[in-house]
Enzyme design. Structure first.
Site, PDB file in Angstrom:
ATOM      1  N   ARG A   1      75.815  18.420   0.039  1.00  0.00           N
ATOM      2  CA  ARG A   1      76.750  19.374  -0.549  1.00  0.00           C
ATOM      3  C   ARG A   1      76.264  20.804  -0.430  1.00  0.00           C
ATOM      4  O   ARG A   1      77.021  21.708  -0.102  1.00  0.00           O
ATOM      5  CB  ARG A   1      77.035  19.005  -2.000  1.00  0.00           C
ATOM      6  CG  ARG A   1      78.061  17.890  -2.111  1.00  0.00           C
ATOM      7  CD  ARG A   1      78.043  17.248  -3.464  1.00  0.00           C
ATOM      8  NE  ARG A   1      76.736  16.699  -3.760  1.00  0.00           N
ATOM      9  CZ  ARG A   1      75.871  17.245  -4.581  1.00  0.00           C
ATOM     10  NH1 ARG A   1      76.166  18.344  -5.224  1.00  0.00           N
ATOM     11  NH2 ARG A   1      74.691  16.704  -4.769  1.00  0.00           N
ATOM     12  N   THR A   2      74.983  21.021  -0.717  1.00  0.00           N
ATOM     13  CA  THR A   2      74.488  22.394  -0.679  1.00  0.00           C
ATOM     14  C   THR A   2      74.644  22.964   0.726  1.00  0.00           C
ATOM     15  O   THR A   2      75.135  24.076   0.926  1.00  0.00           O
ATOM     16  CB  THR A   2      73.010  22.427  -1.102  1.00  0.00           C
ATOM     17  OG1 THR A   2      72.899  21.816  -2.386  1.00  0.00           O
ATOM     18  CG2 THR A   2      72.495  23.837  -1.178  1.00  0.00           C
TER      19      THR A   2
ATOM     20  N   LYS B   1      55.875  19.591  15.036  1.00  0.00           N
ATOM     21  CA  LYS B   1      54.952  20.085  16.063  1.00  0.00           C
ATOM     22  C   LYS B   1      53.867  20.954  15.452  1.00  0.00           C
ATOM     23  O   LYS B   1      53.073  21.560  16.155  1.00  0.00           O
ATOM     24  CB  LYS B   1      55.720  20.896  17.106  1.00  0.00           C
ATOM     25  CG  LYS B   1      56.784  20.089  17.826  1.00  0.00           C
ATOM     26  CD  LYS B   1      57.346  20.861  19.005  1.00  0.00           C
ATOM     27  CE  LYS B   1      58.625  20.240  19.534  1.00  0.00           C
ATOM     28  NZ  LYS B   1      59.824  20.994  19.123  1.00  0.00           N
TER      29      LYS B   1
ATOM     30  N   ARG C   1      66.081  25.163   2.457  1.00  0.00           N
ATOM     31  CA  ARG C   1      65.798  24.078   1.502  1.00  0.00           C
ATOM     32  C   ARG C   1      64.490  23.453   1.960  1.00  0.00           C
ATOM     33  O   ARG C   1      64.340  23.115   3.135  1.00  0.00           O
ATOM     34  CB  ARG C   1      66.944  23.064   1.536  1.00  0.00           C
ATOM     35  CG  ARG C   1      66.616  21.667   1.027  1.00  0.00           C
ATOM     36  CD  ARG C   1      66.428  21.583  -0.472  1.00  0.00           C
ATOM     37  NE  ARG C   1      67.621  21.878  -1.216  1.00  0.00           N
ATOM     38  CZ  ARG C   1      68.446  20.954  -1.722  1.00  0.00           C
ATOM     39  NH1 ARG C   1      68.181  19.685  -1.568  1.00  0.00           N
ATOM     40  NH2 ARG C   1      69.517  21.303  -2.390  1.00  0.00           N
TER      41      ARG C   1
ATOM     42  N   HIS D   1      66.373  26.505  -7.741  1.00  0.00           N
ATOM     43  CA  HIS D   1      67.571  26.219  -6.955  1.00  0.00           C
ATOM     44  C   HIS D   1      68.666  27.155  -7.486  1.00  0.00           C
ATOM     45  O   HIS D   1      69.590  26.723  -8.156  1.00  0.00           O
ATOM     46  CB  HIS D   1      67.960  24.745  -7.145  1.00  0.00           C
ATOM     47  CG  HIS D   1      69.030  24.261  -6.207  1.00  0.00           C
ATOM     48  ND1 HIS D   1      69.580  25.044  -5.232  1.00  0.00           N
ATOM     49  CD2 HIS D   1      69.641  23.064  -6.120  1.00  0.00           C
ATOM     50  CE1 HIS D   1      70.492  24.347  -4.577  1.00  0.00           C
ATOM     51  NE2 HIS D   1      70.547  23.149  -5.095  1.00  0.00           N
TER      52      HIS D   1
END
Lengths: 644, 177
Positions: free
Chosen positions: A58-59, A87, A108, A136
């Site tokens: 959703r975010t 990597k 995120r 958040h």
């Protein structure tokens, strides 16, 4: 300098209000989106890069939708974790590179404080879409927006927040934001998932407000036969004890002011962030249409950041008071408003300047953050200032990580000019303050770190030898014999040494067992500061590269050089339990010097050594010592003034 | 060999044990600026209340009492106690810088105390944590020791120790079954 949105605290009250207001306009525009010119084209020609190291449907989708609706475009890697990160590229490098492709970054990440590190290296504004269990902010903006839309205002409304309040970052930042807007807050933690004490403390310090604490049972009582939800404000003498629930509830009802809830905000159990072995059967707050039948709940709206995991019954979905889907839908207009303002550089904070939270005097040489999930323990950080001081009355001082906000105890302080160190205790506060003002203060994690930096202790006279190499050998022989006596089956035994000296002692015990019994016993190395949920095998042992020792269903012997207050041993036990449930745990130490502050008793002790508090015992081992010989020494600390 | 339950401590003996523990706590922690008791649910909480009351009588000093609930965390499944459906951890005062005395009815493996130390560590930064138990029945699986013990029970007798408190069980006694 770019304007970043890393935490809800980065936004001023007026900025939040302005975003919420603009989001309303965006929502109206979205309804009329078919009409030409309904939507602003404020991001036309601009590019957003979404960097998601953790899955989030959703975010991510609402950020991307918001950008498209504003006329902008989105680029993203399909899965950050499997691309550049695997990597070995650092987050800092990724942020630097990607910011040359885009006008705004959305991040995120699974580490606490990751957003700040990325922002330090990004040349364009960065929006934090969740960093570990830290912040958040856009979720909080959506919560505030939904509440304000439903209730008309945030000021003075009463909001109950229930569920997993220990790990839920949405709940943490919502409480702090609501306190800013003078809302009344009732917190209803599931058992074992209480709000962290430091957070309540922080809210109390910042806003002079202590949320009311309630129990899941209080809401259940409401659903059964109580007419109103009455809660006693959190006054210690009344909240001290509730064992006989019914009796106490009655007693509290009699004294209480009625509370009517404007909103009930539920969160799900954060299983993926859980660091303990909590049962799944614990009492968790659950609400259904019965809960909402009570007349006092007539105007209570129900919110949830989604996804839900059973704590809200689906029979509530059609109820007009259930706002969780609207809350999710608000993601697009709220993020449109935020992105628009960030692109116009009208909101956010600047990283690395005086306007951020870095206070003068934050330490340069510093200890490690105590939070095992903090980004500063995973990547080199650019900023020299990694902590700020938090001072309290009565000489208490601790460090607060600038990246993840976690608090770290001050262990050892040093003076840059005299090149001397001292264990930090509260009476030392005057020195800490003075050295800080003289720009001479250095803070170390440990004595070892101080000595590696060529600092010498403030001490009186020469070191006194307490144990010779032979005595240490003999003590280790005796410890080994005792461990073997208590261990019928060697295959169940695991020896775990506490880094660093304890690990070498553990290795010697394992070697002795091999010599005596011809059996190879697993040897693990435990880093108390590391705080992971595995215990790696002794490095360099044949065939164990990258392996972990097995704790579950084994008898574990933890080995350390000195036991004093017991805090290290307690942390070592916690580490062992995070790695598995042992059949038993024993503790073997070379020296027990007393002064215990915890109810721990080593199972095996090489030497009991009564000491004075100002004395320090050091176990010097040939593997770690410049002179390559074993000995235990004792010396005294003195007041730095007396030494000078 | 008889199977009849033997009474280890009757009501009066429990009363004396509580008083003795209260005396010992006062003796050891008199200098502490802040002394608080935290009981382990459920019987530990009742014992903690009684110890606190005794300390108040003896020293005219109010001692806050909190409760922690370790059932969500406990890993010693071999000892299923009748679970009281009770409220959760409830420590409504700061434990920062305090001497915290953790109170439980029985100390055996030490696993409960270990968990309790973690929970207390999450609640604040106490100066010290001490342990008071009514019965120490040995058989430790974790290097925990009690600071204050009402009664030690030898290994042979320690098979089944039942602590009953009047608040929950109608009477005070420690029985061996």
């Amino acid at each position: 300098m770019s304007r970043h949105v890393l935490a809800i605290a980065d936004l001023a009250d007026e900025e939040i209000e302005s975003i919420l207001h603009r989001a309303e306009e965006m929502e109206a525009a979205l309804v009329r989106r078919g009409d030409a010119g309904a939507l602003p084209r404020s991001a036309a020609g601009r590019i957003m890069a979404t960097l998601f190291y953790e899955p989030s449907t959703r975010t991510r989708l609402s950020f991307e939708a918001a950008m498209w609706r504003l006329g902008g475009a989105v680029i993203s890697a399909s899965d950050m974790k499997s691309s550049s990160a695997s990597k070995g590229e650092t987050l800092a490098d990724t942020a630097k590179v990607v910011s040359s492709y885009a006008d705004v970054l959305v991040l995120r990440h699974f580490w606490d404080g990751a957003a700040r590190v990325a922002a330090e290296h990004a040349d364009v504004p960065l929006i934090n879409a969740g960093d570990g269990s830290h912040e958040h902010p856009t979720q909080t903006l959506c919560d505030l927006y939904t509440l304000k839309r439903a209730k008309g205002t945030l000021r003075g409304i009463t909001v109950a927040i229930g569920g997993d309040l220990k790990r839920g970052r949405t709940a943490h930042s919502l409480v702090r934001a609501l306190a800013r807007f003078k809302a009344k807050i009732v917190i209803i933690p599931a058992r074992g998932m209480e709000f962290p004490g430091w957070l309540l403390q922080k809210v109390a310090e910042e806003h002079g407000y202590r949320p009311t604490v309630a129990r899941p049972g209080d809401l259940k009582a409401l659903a059964r036969d109580v007419n109103a939800l009455y809660l006693v404000p959190a006054r210690p003498h009344q909240l001290t004890l509730f064992t006989d629930t019914e009796f106490d509830l009655e007693e509290r009802l009699a004294e209480a002011e009625p509370i009517t809830l404007d909103a009930l905000y539920m969160t799900r159990p954060q299983r993926e962030r859980r660091d303990d072995t909590t049962d799944d059967g614990v009492e968790y707050l659950r609400v259904d249409s019965d809960t909402f039948e009570d007349p006092t709940m007539r105007h209570t709206v129900l919110m949830h950041p989604l996804p839900r995991t059973g704590e809200i019954s689906q029979d509530l979905d059609r109820d007009p008071r259930a706002l969780y889907f609207r809350q999710a839908a608000s993601g697009v207009p709220v993020r449109m408003a935020l992105v628009e303002m960030v692109l116009a550089e009208r909101v956010g904070c600047e990283v690395g300047t005086a306007s951020t939270r870095a206070e003068p005097g934050a330490t340069r040489v510093g200890p490690r953050c105590a939070n095992p999930n903090c980004i500063t323990r995973r990547e080199e950080v650019q900023s020299e200032r990694r902590f700020r001081f938090h001072r309290e009355p009565a000489g208490r001082a601790h460090l607060v990580c600038l990246y993840c906000d976690h608090e770290t105890r001050i262990q050892v302080i040093g003076n840059r000019k005299s090149k001397r160190y001292h264990l930090y205790e509260e009476p030392m506060y005057g020195y800490l303050d003075a050295w800080l003002r003289e720009d001479a203060l250095v803070i170390f994690d440990s004595v070892k770190q101080a000595e590696e930096a060529a600092y010498k202790p403030y001490k009186l006279g020469p070191q006194k030898s307490i144990m010779s190499a032979q005595e240490i050998d003999r003590a280790l022989d005796e410890l080994t014999d005792a461990i073997l006596r208590d261990t019928p089956e060697l295959k169940d035994l695991v020896i775990v040494g506490v880094r660093t000296a304890g690990a070498f002692l553990a290795q010697r015990i394992v070697e002795r067992i091999r010599a005596l019994r011809g059996a190879a016993v697993d040897l693990g190395v435990l880093d108390v500061q590391g705080g992971g949920d595995t215990i790696p095998s002794w490095p360099g042992a044949p065939g164990v590269e990258g392996a972990n020792v097995t704790i579950a269903d084994h008898h574990v012997v933890i080995v350390d050089d000195v036991i004093n207050t017991g805090w290290t041993a307690k942390d070592a036990l916690a580490c062992v339990w995070r790695a598995g449930r042992p059949l038993s745990a024993r503790l073997a130490v070379l020296v027990d010097r007393g002064h215990r502050q915890l109810p721990l008793k080593p199972t095996y002790v090489g030497k009991h050594l009564p000491t004075a508090p100002h004395e320090r015992v050091r176990v010097r081992l040939r593997e770690l010592d410049r002179e390559h010989r074993d000995r235990v020494v004792i010396y005294s600390y003195v007041d730095p003034k007396a030494a000078a | 060999m008889t199977d009849a339950p033997a009474i280890l401590l009757d009501g009066a003996a429990i009363g004396r044990a509580v008083a003795r523990i209260a005396h010992q706590i006062l003796e050891r922690d008199r200098a502490a600026d802040r002394l608080v008791l935290v009981g382990v649910r459920s019987r530990g909480v009742h014992l903690a209340r009684r110890i606190a009351q005794k300390i108040e009588e003896l020293a005219a000093r109010a001692v806050p009492v909190g409760a922690i609930d370790i059932t969500p965390y406990r890993d010693d499944v071999e000892e299923p106690r009748d679970r009281i459906e009770g409220p959760e951890t409830d420590v409504a005062f700061s434990i920062d810088d305090a001497v915290v005395v953790l109170v439980d009815d029985v100390l055996a493996t030490g696993r409960t105390v270990r968990v309790a130390l973690d929970i207390l560590g999450g609640l604040g930064r106490p100066h010290a944590i001490q342990v008071a138990v009514l019965v120490d029945r040995g058989n430790r699986e974790v290097p925990i020791r009690a600071d204050f013990v009402g009664q030690n029970v030898s290994d042979a007798e320690s098979r089944r120790v039942h602590v009953r408190v009047r608040e929950l069980d109608g009477r005070d006694e420690v029985a061996l079954a």
